[in-house]
Design an enzyme around this catalytic site. Structure first.
Site, PDB file in Angstrom:
ATOM      1  N   GLY A 136     -36.071  13.558   5.569  1.00 11.43           N
ATOM      2  CA  GLY A 136     -35.822  12.211   6.103  1.00 11.43           C
ATOM      3  C   GLY A 136     -36.826  11.808   7.170  1.00 11.43           C
ATOM      4  O   GLY A 136     -37.197  10.637   7.285  1.00 11.43           O
ATOM      5  N   GLU A 137     -37.275  12.772   7.969  1.00  9.17           N
ATOM      6  CA  GLU A 137     -38.212  12.455   9.053  1.00  9.17           C
ATOM      7  C   GLU A 137     -39.664  12.420   8.577  1.00  9.17           C
ATOM      8  O   GLU A 137     -40.498  11.750   9.175  1.00  9.17           O
ATOM      9  CB  GLU A 137     -38.092  13.511  10.171  1.00  9.17           C
ATOM     10  CG  GLU A 137     -36.779  13.443  10.923  1.00  9.17           C
ATOM     11  CD  GLU A 137     -36.537  14.661  11.796  1.00  9.17           C
ATOM     12  OE1 GLU A 137     -37.517  15.306  12.227  1.00  9.17           O
ATOM     13  OE2 GLU A 137     -35.362  14.982  12.042  1.00  9.17           O
TER      14      GLU A 137
ATOM     15  N   ARG B 205     -28.458  24.192  -3.257  1.00  6.96           N
ATOM     16  CA  ARG B 205     -27.032  23.952  -3.550  1.00  6.96           C
ATOM     17  C   ARG B 205     -26.900  22.694  -4.406  1.00  6.96           C
ATOM     18  O   ARG B 205     -27.654  21.749  -4.224  1.00  6.96           O
ATOM     19  CB  ARG B 205     -26.258  23.762  -2.237  1.00  6.96           C
ATOM     20  CG  ARG B 205     -26.134  25.030  -1.416  1.00  6.96           C
ATOM     21  CD  ARG B 205     -25.624  24.738  -0.010  1.00  6.96           C
ATOM     22  NE  ARG B 205     -26.681  24.777   0.971  1.00  6.96           N
ATOM     23  CZ  ARG B 205     -26.571  24.343   2.231  1.00  6.96           C
ATOM     24  NH1 ARG B 205     -25.440  23.848   2.662  1.00  6.96           N
ATOM     25  NH2 ARG B 205     -27.589  24.419   3.054  1.00  6.96           N
TER      26      ARG B 205
ATOM     27  N   ASP C 190     -38.377  23.508  -2.152  1.00 11.70           N
ATOM     28  CA  ASP C 190     -39.137  22.831  -1.101  1.00 11.70           C
ATOM     29  C   ASP C 190     -39.627  21.479  -1.606  1.00 11.70           C
ATOM     30  O   ASP C 190     -40.398  21.411  -2.569  1.00 11.70           O
ATOM     31  CB  ASP C 190     -40.328  23.724  -0.707  1.00 11.70           C
ATOM     32  CG  ASP C 190     -40.993  23.222   0.557  1.00 11.70           C
ATOM     33  OD1 ASP C 190     -41.319  22.019   0.614  1.00 11.70           O
ATOM     34  OD2 ASP C 190     -41.183  24.037   1.471  1.00 11.70           O
TER      35      ASP C 190
ATOM     36  N   ARG D   6     -41.741  19.440  -0.483  1.00 11.20           N
ATOM     37  CA  ARG D   6     -43.201  19.234  -0.478  1.00 11.20           C
ATOM     38  C   ARG D   6     -43.841  19.754  -1.768  1.00 11.20           C
ATOM     39  O   ARG D   6     -44.685  19.096  -2.359  1.00 11.20           O
ATOM     40  CB  ARG D   6     -43.840  19.943   0.725  1.00 11.20           C
ATOM     41  CG  ARG D   6     -43.750  19.128   1.985  1.00 11.20           C
ATOM     42  CD  ARG D   6     -44.075  19.950   3.173  1.00 11.20           C
ATOM     43  NE  ARG D   6     -43.125  21.051   3.306  1.00 11.20           N
ATOM     44  CZ  ARG D   6     -42.921  21.728   4.420  1.00 11.20           C
ATOM     45  NH1 ARG D   6     -43.617  21.441   5.485  1.00 11.20           N
ATOM     46  NH2 ARG D   6     -42.027  22.694   4.470  1.00 11.20           N
TER      47      ARG D   6
ATOM     48  N   ASN E 136     -33.273  20.922   4.057  1.00  8.35           N
ATOM     49  CA  ASN E 136     -32.973  21.898   3.020  1.00  8.35           C
ATOM     50  C   ASN E 136     -31.482  21.825   2.683  1.00  8.35           C
ATOM     51  O   ASN E 136     -31.082  21.859   1.531  1.00  8.35           O
ATOM     52  CB  ASN E 136     -33.396  23.291   3.480  1.00  8.35           C
ATOM     53  CG  ASN E 136     -33.476  24.230   2.322  1.00  8.35           C
ATOM     54  OD1 ASN E 136     -33.855  23.844   1.214  1.00  8.35           O
ATOM     55  ND2 ASN E 136     -33.069  25.465   2.546  1.00  8.35           N
ATOM     56  N   GLY E 137     -30.651  21.707   3.730  1.00  5.64           N
ATOM     57  CA  GLY E 137     -29.262  21.270   3.550  1.00  5.64           C
ATOM     58  C   GLY E 137     -29.273  19.757   3.676  1.00  5.64           C
ATOM     59  O   GLY E 137     -30.056  19.219   4.452  1.00  5.64           O
TER      60      GLY E 137
ATOM     61  N   HIS F 225     -28.848  12.907   6.617  1.00  3.74           N
ATOM     62  CA  HIS F 225     -29.486  14.140   7.100  1.00  3.74           C
ATOM     63  C   HIS F 225     -30.059  14.830   5.861  1.00  3.74           C
ATOM     64  O   HIS F 225     -29.336  15.465   5.097  1.00  3.74           O
ATOM     65  CB  HIS F 225     -28.450  15.021   7.809  1.00  3.74           C
ATOM     66  CG  HIS F 225     -28.986  16.341   8.254  1.00  3.74           C
ATOM     67  ND1 HIS F 225     -29.171  16.667   9.581  1.00  3.74           N
ATOM     68  CD2 HIS F 225     -29.384  17.429   7.554  1.00  3.74           C
ATOM     69  CE1 HIS F 225     -29.676  17.890   9.671  1.00  3.74           C
ATOM     70  NE2 HIS F 225     -29.794  18.376   8.443  1.00  3.74           N
TER      71      HIS F 225
ATOM     72  N   ARG G  53     -24.543  27.744  18.191  1.00  4.74           N
ATOM     73  CA  ARG G  53     -24.119  26.947  17.059  1.00  4.74           C
ATOM     74  C   ARG G  53     -23.085  27.769  16.285  1.00  4.74           C
ATOM     75  O   ARG G  53     -23.363  28.902  15.893  1.00  4.74           O
ATOM     76  CB  ARG G  53     -25.311  26.665  16.159  1.00  4.74           C
ATOM     77  CG  ARG G  53     -24.920  25.884  14.965  1.00  4.74           C
ATOM     78  CD  ARG G  53     -26.104  25.709  14.064  1.00  4.74           C
ATOM     79  NE  ARG G  53     -25.892  24.536  13.270  1.00  4.74           N
ATOM     80  CZ  ARG G  53     -26.852  23.831  12.714  1.00  4.74           C
ATOM     81  NH1 ARG G  53     -28.096  24.174  12.882  1.00  4.74           N
ATOM     82  NH2 ARG G  53     -26.567  22.784  11.990  1.00  4.74           N
TER      83      ARG G  53
ATOM     84  N   GLY H 212     -35.739  17.296   7.932  1.00  4.28           N
ATOM     85  CA  GLY H 212     -37.077  17.558   7.388  1.00  4.28           C
ATOM     86  C   GLY H 212     -37.610  16.520   6.411  1.00  4.28           C
ATOM     87  O   GLY H 212     -38.703  15.980   6.603  1.00  4.28           O
TER      88      GLY H 212
ATOM     89  N   HIS I 155     -23.058  19.464   9.484  1.00  2.00           N
ATOM     90  CA  HIS I 155     -24.220  18.827  10.134  1.00  2.00           C
ATOM     91  C   HIS I 155     -23.775  17.949  11.309  1.00  2.00           C
ATOM     92  O   HIS I 155     -24.452  17.001  11.695  1.00  2.00           O
ATOM     93  CB  HIS I 155     -25.036  17.963   9.146  1.00  2.00           C
ATOM     94  CG  HIS I 155     -25.759  18.758   8.099  1.00  2.00           C
ATOM     95  ND1 HIS I 155     -25.794  18.397   6.772  1.00  2.00           N
ATOM     96  CD2 HIS I 155     -26.473  19.890   8.182  1.00  2.00           C
ATOM     97  CE1 HIS I 155     -26.501  19.272   6.079  1.00  2.00           C
ATOM     98  NE2 HIS I 155     -26.923  20.205   6.920  1.00  2.00           N
TER      99      HIS I 155
ATOM    100  N   GLU J 232     -30.622  19.326  17.058  1.00  3.71           N
ATOM    101  CA  GLU J 232     -29.319  19.968  17.224  1.00  3.71           C
ATOM    102  C   GLU J 232     -29.319  20.927  18.416  1.00  3.71           C
ATOM    103  O   GLU J 232     -28.315  21.070  19.111  1.00  3.71           O
ATOM    104  CB  GLU J 232     -28.966  20.722  15.933  1.00  3.71           C
ATOM    105  CG  GLU J 232     -28.664  19.784  14.783  1.00  3.71           C
ATOM    106  CD  GLU J 232     -29.088  20.320  13.429  1.00  3.71           C
ATOM    107  OE1 GLU J 232     -30.296  20.576  13.244  1.00  3.71           O
ATOM    108  OE2 GLU J 232     -28.228  20.484  12.561  1.00  3.71           O
TER     109      GLU J 232
ATOM    110  N   ASN K 280     -28.826  30.086  17.399  1.00  4.44           N
ATOM    111  CA  ASN K 280     -28.370  29.701  16.055  1.00  4.44           C
ATOM    112  C   ASN K 280     -28.531  30.950  15.184  1.00  4.44           C
ATOM    113  O   ASN K 280     -29.620  31.242  14.705  1.00  4.44           O
ATOM    114  CB  ASN K 280     -29.235  28.547  15.549  1.00  4.44           C
ATOM    115  CG  ASN K 280     -28.786  28.036  14.194  1.00  4.44           C
ATOM    116  OD1 ASN K 280     -27.842  28.575  13.598  1.00  4.44           O
ATOM    117  ND2 ASN K 280     -29.455  27.024  13.692  1.00  4.44           N
TER     118      ASN K 280
HETATM  119  P1  AMP Z   1     -35.110  21.063   7.300  1.00  7.45           P
HETATM  120  O1  AMP Z   1     -34.062  21.883   6.617  1.00  7.45           O
HETATM  121  O2  AMP Z   1     -34.547  19.903   8.078  1.00  7.45           O
HETATM  122  O3  AMP Z   1     -36.090  21.876   8.097  1.00  7.45           O
HETATM  123  O4  AMP Z   1     -35.986  20.404   6.124  1.00  7.45           O
HETATM  124  C1  AMP Z   1     -36.660  21.186   5.196  1.00  7.45           C
HETATM  125  C2  AMP Z   1     -37.077  20.294   4.033  1.00  7.45           C
HETATM  126  O5  AMP Z   1     -37.937  19.250   4.512  1.00  7.45           O
HETATM  127  C3  AMP Z   1     -37.880  21.033   2.962  1.00  7.45           C
HETATM  128  O6  AMP Z   1     -37.449  20.638   1.674  1.00  7.45           O
HETATM  129  C4  AMP Z   1     -39.280  20.536   3.189  1.00  7.45           C
HETATM  130  O7  AMP Z   1     -40.049  20.547   2.007  1.00  7.45           O
HETATM  131  C5  AMP Z   1     -39.022  19.112   3.628  1.00  7.45           C
HETATM  132  N1  AMP Z   1     -40.193  18.527   4.271  1.00  7.45           N
HETATM  133  C6  AMP Z   1     -40.746  18.836   5.462  1.00  7.45           C
HETATM  134  N2  AMP Z   1     -41.862  18.099   5.662  1.00  7.45           N
HETATM  135  C7  AMP Z   1     -42.009  17.310   4.562  1.00  7.45           C
HETATM  136  C8  AMP Z   1     -42.958  16.322   4.151  1.00  7.45           C
HETATM  137  N3  AMP Z   1     -43.995  15.994   4.901  1.00  7.45           N
HETATM  138  N4  AMP Z   1     -42.784  15.726   2.955  1.00  7.45           N
HETATM  139  C9  AMP Z   1     -41.739  16.057   2.163  1.00  7.45           C
HETATM  140  N5  AMP Z   1     -40.819  16.963   2.497  1.00  7.45           N
HETATM  141  C10 AMP Z   1     -40.941  17.582   3.676  1.00  7.45           C
END
Ligand code: AMP
Length: 404
Positions: A329-330, A240, A282, A284, A210-211, A207, A92, A327, A180, A378, A8
């Site tokens: 959602g999970e 974005r 972010d 978090r 970050n995106g 999904h 990818r 991120g 996605h 992915e 990727n």
């Molecule tokens: P991804 O692009 O799928 O890796 O997701 C990144 C996003 O997931 C970032 O905004 C992270 O802050 C968020 N993220 C990851 N873990 C958590 C969590 N435990 N609580 C809230 N947001 C999270």
């Protein structure tokens, strides 16, 4: 043991993973790695599937000036130190344009066709293609497969594929592609195992990383998506804005004197959660903050997801399941709970305890709409497609499986 390399490649980093192929053609993740700081402070980091560190080393900038060199250095590390010589490479590739509705084995002709889509994804496509071209020239013996973020959405009907602009622009490629797609494809496939009773129904998948985007899936196929011509549209994201009146762009150009390049940087890097909060992209960090702007940014994120869910539910004429992935959602029970409240009018009732423990199924037994959390993968999707194309010349897409 046979292995598949999944790549990727982006503008400043190349992520890679190694999957072992066993005698029954099952895939087992072995290594996750990434070369960061390309052209600035190159650093190779890699770990085994169980998280054990395998490498963390810096390189001089002259050794890793670009994406191609980054993959080359990673390849040398894999070969010389781990004795890994992949039998194929799966890439990818963000844009398959209107043409590609499934992964494809790469040759020089395919690369030339994929070059045509560079103007449709200028921040991604050139970096996706650079290592492909280099491997074609230097390691023509290794089969390469391109897996597209757009492919899963090529099942869209005309209404989901068009903007209300003159047809000439559509013919040129100004279409609602959606992105996605590898994530949605993986989730749709996994849902057939974890919830077969709804997998063939009407499902909205969110999904949220970050995106961020959402996809309306009917009978395993994408029928609508919140993203369109580029990965800017739809939901607000880390940096974005998501859906925005094009009049704002005109205002930035006419009143603020911004160039096309300025606007591009602004829309891709300075908006979304970061722009609205003024604090961070972010989630978090925003959840930990009591700054009113951080609170507004989170509320806006949840609000827009609710609005777009309504749109996708209309596209599907009702929904049979809702799925969280990526991120946020999970991992964020808090955000899922707040989105669950926004979806209560559709019949969603979350089970607070199951949601808090990040269970696979997080709705109450009586919830009219079941809600699931399906961790996306992915890279595994790319490895599966690559192996399938290698073995039978066919990608392992749900569309293809149904068609055969
Ligand atoms: P991804 O692009 O799928 O890796 O997701 C990144 C996003 O997931 C970032 O905004 C992270 O802050 C968020 N993220 C990851 N873990 C958590 C969590 N435990 N609580 C809230 N947001 C999270």
């Amino acid at each position: 043991m046979d292995t598949i390399l999944v790549v990727n490649a982006g503008s400043s980093s190349v992520k890679f993973q190694i999957f072992a192929v066993d005698g029954d053609a099952r895939l087992q993740r072995q290594i996750k790695g990434q070369m960061d700081g390309i052209g600035s402070r190159p650093r190779l980091r890699a770990s085994a599937a169980n998280g054990d560190p395998l490498a963390d080393r810096a390189y001089p900038i002259e050794r890793v000036p670009d994406v191609t060199a980054a993959l080359e250095v990673a390849g040398i590390w894999l070969k010389d130190e781990l004795r890994i010589n992949p039998i194929a490479v799966g890439h990818r590739v963000v844009h398959g344009g209107p043409e590609y509705e499934r992964p494809v084995r790469i040759d020089h002709g395919i690369v030339a066709r994929l070059e045509k889509f560079v103007p449709l994804a200028p921040l991604h496509q050139p970096y996706n293609l650079a290592p492909i071209r280099s491997l074609l020239e230097n390691r023509a013996d290794i089969p390469q497969v391109a897996c597209f973020d757009t492919a899963f959405h090529r099942t869209h009907g005309a209404l989901a594929d068009h903007y209300a602009v003159p047809f000439q622009l559509y013919a040129e490629g100004v279409r609602r592609y959606g992105f996605h797609g590898l994530s949605y494809e993986y989730v749709a496939k996994t849902l057939r195992q974890v919830a077969p009773e709804v997998a063939n129904g009407r499902v909205i998948v969110a999904h949220l990383g970050n995106g961020a985007s959402m996809c309306a899936i009917r009978e395993g196929r994408s029928v609508e998506s919140t993203m369109g011509f580029t990965a800017l549209d739809g939901l607000p994201m880390g940096t974005r804005p998501g859906q925005i009146d094009p009049g704002v762009v005109l205002y930035l150009i006419a009143r603020k004197g911004m160039s096309a390049a300025d606007v591009q940087t602004f829309l891709y890097r300075d908006c979304g959660l970061k722009g609205l909060s003024g604090i961070s992209n972010d989630m978090r960090e925003l959840l930990e903050s009591d700054d009113p702007h951080a609170i507004l940014a989170i509320e806006y994120f949840v609000h827009r997801i609710g609005l777009h869910a309504g749109m996708l539910a209309a596209a599907l004429q009702g929904i049979d399941a809702f799925v969280f992935t990526a991120g946020i959602g999970e991992n964020s029970a808090h955000i899922r709970a707040r989105i669950g409240e926004k979806l209560s009018w559709l019949g969603v009732e979350l089970d607070a305890a199951e949601n808090a423990r990040h269970a696979g199924s997080i709705s109450r037994p009586g919830s009219r709409i079941p809600v699931y959390v399906v961790p996306t993968d992915e890279e595994l999707m790319i490895a599966q497609h690559t192996l399938a194309l290698l073995m039978n010349g066919q990608p392992s897409s749900p569309n293809r499986e149904r068609a055969s």
